[in-house]
Enzyme design. Structure first.
Site, mmCIF file in Angstrom:
data_model
loop_
_atom_site.group_PDB
_atom_site.id
_atom_site.type_symbol
_atom_site.label_atom_id
_atom_site.label_comp_id
_atom_site.label_asym_id
_atom_site.label_seq_id
_atom_site.Cartn_x
_atom_site.Cartn_y
_atom_site.Cartn_z
ATOM 1 N N ASP A 53 -11.760 8.835 10.948
ATOM 2 C CA ASP A 53 -12.659 7.670 11.086
ATOM 3 C C ASP A 53 -12.187 6.742 12.206
ATOM 4 O O ASP A 53 -12.974 6.352 13.079
ATOM 5 C CB ASP A 53 -12.735 6.885 9.773
ATOM 6 C CG ASP A 53 -13.548 7.608 8.713
ATOM 7 O OD1 ASP A 53 -14.493 8.325 9.077
ATOM 8 O OD2 ASP A 53 -13.229 7.456 7.523
ATOM 9 N N LYS A 88 -12.538 8.784 -0.671
ATOM 10 C CA LYS A 88 -11.579 8.976 0.432
ATOM 11 C C LYS A 88 -10.124 8.719 0.040
ATOM 12 O O LYS A 88 -9.220 9.327 0.598
ATOM 13 C CB LYS A 88 -11.947 8.066 1.615
ATOM 14 C CG LYS A 88 -13.227 8.487 2.307
ATOM 15 C CD LYS A 88 -13.472 7.651 3.545
ATOM 16 C CE LYS A 88 -14.825 7.960 4.146
ATOM 17 N NZ LYS A 88 -15.059 7.295 5.415
#
Ligand code: ATR
Length: 279
Positions: free
Chosen positions: A102, A66
């Site tokens: 997220d 990420k």
């Protein structure tokens, strides 16, 4: 021509994203398909080049890429830049744009159970990547007080210090003693402690949870962690990690397809994959 989507990570075989998105593509009659790609760290840049070459329309990124993916993209959304992690990429006419859904996914998930976060006092347990995404998103959204309880004081302090969005915070170091939670309306467990197979572990022993407080754990294997069970037994409203997973996916889908998908349907697919029931 069929639009291609991907999810990349290492490992990746366990990812539920392809099942969740492919079900949506079919449901909405979209000529699109998502594939999982197992990409090792040293090949990440080549993988992104390959995605450009074959004109992949978008992809999700999971652990451990990420942050590492960011230099290979053309543009990063400001919230993702602040968090320092990207989980969703949109290919906009050849330009790869990185987002982080997220934290916003987590936030969307709690809205299903908490009508208003304004004026609420929040305790975040943990100070890793997931905590950062949630903390920065909540601070960005204007939540006024977010305390952090963490094993290491310095990582919590550093997380707060680097946040570009202002909110009030205190740091508490987790000790063996039980954490007094009486002043918190919302408690969020963000570490991987308690995840299958180490289901007997908990990062923190909860004490004095407010009756009706909202307590969530971002873990969804098991569906109810020891931490969440403790909270439920003290009268809290609890939520496991499924809504966060579903809504990060729903927000990614919206960025790719321009419509916000049916989250209940996504949840059903995920539960089927996990072989469990709603918690
Ligand atoms: P991430 O959130 O980046 O995916 P993680 O390893 O799942 O990473 O979680 C990191 C967080 O879990 C940190 O807050 C870490 O505490 P430290 O900052 O003290 O390292 C916390 N953590 C990991 N193992 C823990 C344990 N056994 N007990 C308590 N907290 C723990």
């Amino acid at each position: 021509m069929k639009k291609l989507y991907g999810v990349i990570g290492d490992p990746i075989a366990h990812s539920m994203s392809p099942a969740m998105h492919n079900d949506l593509f079919e449901f909405y009659g979209m000529d699109a398909e998502m594939f999982p790609f197992h990409i090792k760290g040293p090949l990440l840049e080549d993988a992104v080049k390959g995605f450009r070459a074959i004109n992949v329309a978008g992809f999700n990124i999971t652990v451990p890429h990420k942050t590492a993916i960011m230099p290979f993209l053309d543009e990063i959304d400001p919230l993702a830049e602040a968090i320092g992690a990207v989980n969703t990429v949109v290919n906009k006419e050849g330009k790869l744009i990185g987002y982080n859904t997220d934290g916003t996914g987590y936030f969307e998930g709690i809205k299903q159970a908490v009508s208003d976060v304004e004026g609420k006092t929040v305790l975040l347990v943990g100070a890793g990547g997931a905590a950062k995404a949630i903390y920065y998103t909540m601070a960005y959204a204007g939540v006024e007080r977010i305390d952090i309880a963490n094993r290491t004081q310095q990582s919590a302090e550093s997380l707060i210090e680097h946040c570009p969005y202002k909110t009030q915070s205190e740091v508490m170091v987790i000790t063996e003693t039980k954490q007094d939670c009486s002043e918190y309306d919302i408690i969020i467990q963000t570490t991987s402690v308690g995840m299958h197979p180490r289901v007997n572990e908990t990062p923190l022993h909860l004490r004095n949870v407010k009756e009706g407080a909202f307590v969530s754990d971002i873990i969804y294997t098991p569906l109810e962690t020891r931490f969440l069970r403790q909270a439920r037994e003290q009268g809290a409203i609890t939520q496991n990690g499924i809504p966060m997973f579903v809504y990060q996916g729903a927000l990614a889908f919206e960025k790719w397809m321009g419509i916000f998908p049916d989250a209940d349907r996504m949840e059903a697919v995920v539960l089927r994959q996990l072989g469990g029931e709603k918690c």
